[in-house]
Motif scaffolding. Structure first.
Motif, PDB file in Angstrom:
ATOM      1  N   HIS A 124     -56.755  15.481 -16.214  1.00  0.00           N
ATOM      2  CA  HIS A 124     -57.386  14.428 -17.019  1.00  0.00           C
ATOM      3  C   HIS A 124     -58.905  14.480 -16.953  1.00  0.00           C
ATOM      4  O   HIS A 124     -59.576  13.634 -17.547  1.00  0.00           O
ATOM      5  CB  HIS A 124     -56.924  13.054 -16.520  1.00  0.00           C
ATOM      6  CG  HIS A 124     -55.469  12.786 -16.754  1.00  0.00           C
ATOM      7  ND1 HIS A 124     -54.966  12.426 -17.984  1.00  0.00           N
ATOM      8  CD2 HIS A 124     -54.408  12.838 -15.915  1.00  0.00           C
ATOM      9  CE1 HIS A 124     -53.652  12.248 -17.897  1.00  0.00           C
ATOM     10  NE2 HIS A 124     -53.289  12.499 -16.657  1.00  0.00           N
ATOM     11  N   ARG A 125     -59.443  15.470 -16.253  1.00  0.00           N
ATOM     12  CA  ARG A 125     -60.879  15.462 -15.984  1.00  0.00           C
ATOM     13  C   ARG A 125     -61.746  15.513 -17.243  1.00  0.00           C
ATOM     14  O   ARG A 125     -62.705  14.748 -17.357  1.00  0.00           O
ATOM     15  CB  ARG A 125     -61.221  16.612 -15.035  1.00  0.00           C
ATOM     16  CG  ARG A 125     -62.512  16.401 -14.270  1.00  0.00           C
ATOM     17  CD  ARG A 125     -62.636  17.404 -13.149  1.00  0.00           C
ATOM     18  NE  ARG A 125     -61.739  17.096 -12.048  1.00  0.00           N
ATOM     19  CZ  ARG A 125     -61.369  17.973 -11.116  1.00  0.00           C
ATOM     20  NH1 ARG A 125     -61.812  19.217 -11.183  1.00  0.00           N
ATOM     21  NH2 ARG A 125     -60.573  17.604 -10.149  1.00  0.00           N
TER      22      ARG A 125
ATOM     23  N   GLU B 144     -61.215  14.399 -20.271  1.00  0.00           N
ATOM     24  CA  GLU B 144     -61.188  13.103 -20.941  1.00  0.00           C
ATOM     25  C   GLU B 144     -61.897  12.032 -20.119  1.00  0.00           C
ATOM     26  O   GLU B 144     -62.585  11.168 -20.684  1.00  0.00           O
ATOM     27  CB  GLU B 144     -59.747  12.674 -21.227  1.00  0.00           C
ATOM     28  CG  GLU B 144     -59.108  13.372 -22.413  1.00  0.00           C
ATOM     29  CD  GLU B 144     -58.677  14.804 -22.094  1.00  0.00           C
ATOM     30  OE1 GLU B 144     -58.484  15.584 -23.036  1.00  0.00           O
ATOM     31  OE2 GLU B 144     -58.536  15.139 -20.902  1.00  0.00           O
ATOM     32  N   VAL B 145     -61.744  12.057 -18.802  1.00  0.00           N
ATOM     33  CA  VAL B 145     -62.454  11.103 -17.955  1.00  0.00           C
ATOM     34  C   VAL B 145     -63.956  11.295 -18.096  1.00  0.00           C
ATOM     35  O   VAL B 145     -64.726  10.323 -18.178  1.00  0.00           O
ATOM     36  CB  VAL B 145     -62.016  11.242 -16.479  1.00  0.00           C
ATOM     37  CG1 VAL B 145     -62.960  10.472 -15.558  1.00  0.00           C
ATOM     38  CG2 VAL B 145     -60.591  10.744 -16.295  1.00  0.00           C
TER      39      VAL B 145
ATOM     40  N   VAL C 241     -60.470  12.229  -9.721  1.00  0.00           N
ATOM     41  CA  VAL C 241     -59.380  12.154 -10.687  1.00  0.00           C
ATOM     42  C   VAL C 241     -58.679  13.503 -10.759  1.00  0.00           C
ATOM     43  O   VAL C 241     -59.240  14.535 -10.383  1.00  0.00           O
ATOM     44  CB  VAL C 241     -59.882  11.742 -12.084  1.00  0.00           C
ATOM     45  CG1 VAL C 241     -60.487  10.346 -12.040  1.00  0.00           C
ATOM     46  CG2 VAL C 241     -60.899  12.736 -12.634  1.00  0.00           C
ATOM     47  N   ASP C 242     -57.461  13.477 -11.266  1.00  0.00           N
ATOM     48  CA  ASP C 242     -56.670  14.690 -11.406  1.00  0.00           C
ATOM     49  C   ASP C 242     -57.325  15.649 -12.392  1.00  0.00           C
ATOM     50  O   ASP C 242     -57.886  15.242 -13.406  1.00  0.00           O
ATOM     51  CB  ASP C 242     -55.264  14.315 -11.890  1.00  0.00           C
ATOM     52  CG  ASP C 242     -54.300  15.486 -11.778  1.00  0.00           C
ATOM     53  OD1 ASP C 242     -54.286  16.313 -12.700  1.00  0.00           O
ATOM     54  OD2 ASP C 242     -53.580  15.559 -10.767  1.00  0.00           O
TER      55      ASP C 242
ATOM     56  N   GLN D  39     -56.157   6.798 -14.586  1.00  0.00           N
ATOM     57  CA  GLN D  39     -56.654   7.542 -13.429  1.00  0.00           C
ATOM     58  C   GLN D  39     -57.867   6.843 -12.811  1.00  0.00           C
ATOM     59  O   GLN D  39     -57.970   6.726 -11.595  1.00  0.00           O
ATOM     60  CB  GLN D  39     -57.057   8.952 -13.862  1.00  0.00           C
ATOM     61  CG  GLN D  39     -55.911   9.897 -14.110  1.00  0.00           C
ATOM     62  CD  GLN D  39     -55.493  10.620 -12.849  1.00  0.00           C
ATOM     63  OE1 GLN D  39     -56.331  11.134 -12.118  1.00  0.00           O
ATOM     64  NE2 GLN D  39     -54.210  10.640 -12.577  1.00  0.00           N
TER      65      GLN D  39
ATOM     66  N   GLY E   2     -54.218   7.954 -20.299  1.00  0.00           N
ATOM     67  CA  GLY E   2     -53.970   8.523 -18.978  1.00  0.00           C
ATOM     68  C   GLY E   2     -55.240   8.625 -18.161  1.00  0.00           C
ATOM     69  O   GLY E   2     -55.251   8.366 -16.955  1.00  0.00           O
ATOM     70  N   ALA E   3     -56.339   8.997 -18.820  1.00  0.00           N
ATOM     71  CA  ALA E   3     -57.621   9.087 -18.125  1.00  0.00           C
ATOM     72  C   ALA E   3     -58.059   7.727 -17.619  1.00  0.00           C
ATOM     73  O   ALA E   3     -58.555   7.591 -16.496  1.00  0.00           O
ATOM     74  CB  ALA E   3     -58.676   9.669 -19.068  1.00  0.00           C
TER      75      ALA E   3
ATOM     76  N   ARG F 127     -61.761  20.554 -24.350  1.00  0.00           N
ATOM     77  CA  ARG F 127     -60.399  20.739 -23.833  1.00  0.00           C
ATOM     78  C   ARG F 127     -59.619  21.714 -24.699  1.00  0.00           C
ATOM     79  O   ARG F 127     -58.879  22.568 -24.204  1.00  0.00           O
ATOM     80  CB  ARG F 127     -59.669  19.400 -23.776  1.00  0.00           C
ATOM     81  CG  ARG F 127     -58.198  19.513 -23.370  1.00  0.00           C
ATOM     82  CD  ARG F 127     -57.523  18.159 -23.321  1.00  0.00           C
ATOM     83  NE  ARG F 127     -57.465  17.504 -24.611  1.00  0.00           N
ATOM     84  CZ  ARG F 127     -56.527  17.735 -25.532  1.00  0.00           C
ATOM     85  NH1 ARG F 127     -55.593  18.643 -25.294  1.00  0.00           N
ATOM     86  NH2 ARG F 127     -56.525  17.098 -26.668  1.00  0.00           N
TER      87      ARG F 127
ATOM     88  N   ARG G  99     -53.930  10.972 -23.968  1.00  0.00           N
ATOM     89  CA  ARG G  99     -54.691  11.510 -22.844  1.00  0.00           C
ATOM     90  C   ARG G  99     -55.786  10.542 -22.407  1.00  0.00           C
ATOM     91  O   ARG G  99     -56.096  10.433 -21.220  1.00  0.00           O
ATOM     92  CB  ARG G  99     -55.291  12.871 -23.215  1.00  0.00           C
ATOM     93  CG  ARG G  99     -54.244  13.947 -23.496  1.00  0.00           C
ATOM     94  CD  ARG G  99     -54.890  15.308 -23.664  1.00  0.00           C
ATOM     95  NE  ARG G  99     -55.441  15.782 -22.404  1.00  0.00           N
ATOM     96  CZ  ARG G  99     -54.738  16.426 -21.469  1.00  0.00           C
ATOM     97  NH1 ARG G  99     -53.445  16.661 -21.656  1.00  0.00           N
ATOM     98  NH2 ARG G  99     -55.313  16.822 -20.360  1.00  0.00           N
TER      99      ARG G  99
END
Length: 440
Positions: free
Chosen positions: A379-380, A382-383, A375-376, A252, A248-249, A97, A245
């Motif tokens: 945040h991808r 981190e997801v 997912v958005d 999501q 947030g992930a 990231r 983050r």
């Protein structure tokens, strides 16, 4: 969820992306050309570095057993390697990231090379703890391997994501099938280096991991995540932001039934594969199989994992992610039935291990694609890192328990326990499928 998917397909526009003059428009021919180049580079890295991963799969458990003198500790090799992948997945995602895929993937292969050197030194000294530390670092190779599949989707069109991802998964076949068959040459090389027989293959691992690092660092230009306009262009690697983050992930994923289904397929499918695969070399060796036979069996397993992945990817793009996930669960049950009832016979074990790999391919290709697109985009990364961490943590648990389960209930009992893990994934996939139909 539909709005989130739509947003995920629209790349963010960074102010000053480092993309060497390439146009960031989705429909740009330059962008499409970069996507093709990216997939080719990722495939090349997977081929050469996959040799390092494949060579240690069949030798790691045998090396620990040789050094410790206990068959019950053989599962520790896979356990610590998987744990290492879990520990480094999120840091690699954060590095991607902040600085792009070249930095994240390259660091993974380089750390793995350091780990392989550590194993060689430890094996020469006869030190089990130091050997396990080296295998922990080798887990970075697994983390880089898994995150490479996501890098293939950074610039892919929605209808071709599973296909692009599956091609990178498939490219691991060459190196990973060749790698286990280096057990014989490695055993012959070991005495000249003052090493125990199973340690010889780690010499090949060092060279392979360094080659993978070189390919990524020199050839992955422009960086696909930066070109996609993802969070990597922000270049703000502040440690305190990573926890925010990650939370947030996690939100999501928990808010999306589709993402939960993909995550469940990835995590539990990996646990099934790791737990059975870990004890198979030991099972075969205890029934008189040679190292060459063990290597061939693991090669067939790896061929099942990666060889059919382009077909799995096309199937997932054509009929949907959830049907392919369900197909994978059915194959898992058949695989564990074959291997678990083999009684040590080599042919049923080999057939079961091949099907085990096919089930993993279905769960991984379809599950990864479903999770990533649900997912958005913000945040991808981190997801993706979080999913790999959970995959490997559960896999490490499976590897740790596999030796104990085999000691208590035999190889058949281990396979039966692994088959049970397909039930919750099937239930989750069916629930999501029925819920999606009811809302149409």
């Amino acid at each position: 969820m539909a709005r989130a998917a739509a947003r995920a397909d629209e790349p963010e526009r960074p102010n000053k992306p480092d993309i060497s003059g390439i146009s960031p428009d989705v429909g740009s021919p330059d962008r499409a050309a970069v996507q093709r180049h990216t997939v080719r580079v990722l495939m090349t890295a997977q081929v050469v570095a996959g040799i390092g991963m494949g060579s240690m799969i069949s030798s790691g458990g045998l090396l620990i057993e040789r050094l410790s003198g206990s068959a019950a500790t053989a599962g520790l090799a896979t356990t610590v390697t998987t744990l290492g992948a879990a520990l480094i997945s999120v840091p690699l995602a954060a590095l991607s990231r902040a600085r792009g895929r070249r930095a994240g993937l390259g660091a993974g292969w380089l750390v793995a090379a350091v780990g392989a050197v550590t194993v060689l030194v430890a094996a020469a000294l006869g030190q089990v703890p130091l050997t396990l530390l080296g295998m922990l670092l080798i887990g970075a190779a697994s983390a880089a391997n898994l995150q490479s599949r996501y890098a293939a989707t950074d610039l892919a069109e929605p209808g071709g994501r599973a296909g692009a991802l599956s091609m990178v998964v498939w490219s691991t076949t060459v190196g990973s099938v060749l790698g286990p068959n280096l057990s014989g040459p490695g055993e012959a090389l070991a005495p000249a280096l003052g090493l125990p027989g199973p340690a010889g293959t780690f010499v090949f691992s060092v060279a392979a991991f360094l080659a993978g690092w070189a390919v990524i660092r020199l050839r992955l230009r422009p960086d696909p995540l930066l070109l996609a306009g993802g969070p990597g262009t922000e270049r703000r690697p502040a440690p305190e932001r990573l926890g925010v983050r990650l939370r947030g992930a996690l939100r999501q994923v928990t808010a999306s039934p589709a993402a939960l289904t993909g995550l469940g397929a990835l995590v539990l499918g990996h646990a099934v594969m790791v737990s059975v695969m870990t004890m198979t070399p030991v099972q075969l060796a205890h029934h008189g199989a040679s190292l060459s036979v063990v290597g061939l069996t693991i090669s067939l397993h790896v061929a099942g994992m990666y060889g059919l992945s382009p077909l799995v990817g096309r199937l997932a793009d054509r009929i949907g992610r959830v049907p392919v996930i369900l197909l994978g669960q059915a194959v898992f049950v058949l695989a564990t039935l074959l291997a678990g009832t083999s009684g040590g016979r080599q042919l049923p074990v080999a057939a079961g291990l091949f099907l085990l790999g096919v089930g993993w391919s279905c769960a991984t290709v379809a599950g990864s694609t479903l999770l990533s697109e649900s997912v958005d985009a913000a945040h991808r990364p981190e997801v993706q890192g979080l999913s790999d961490t959970l995959m490997n943590l559960v896999g490490a648990g499976g590897g740790a328990l596999s030796g104990a389960l085999t000691a208590l209930y035999g190889y058949g009992g281990l396979n039966a326990a692994a088959a049970v893990l397909s039930a919750p994934v099937s239930a989750l996939a069916l629930y999501f499928s029925l819920r999606r139909r009811s809302t149409r």
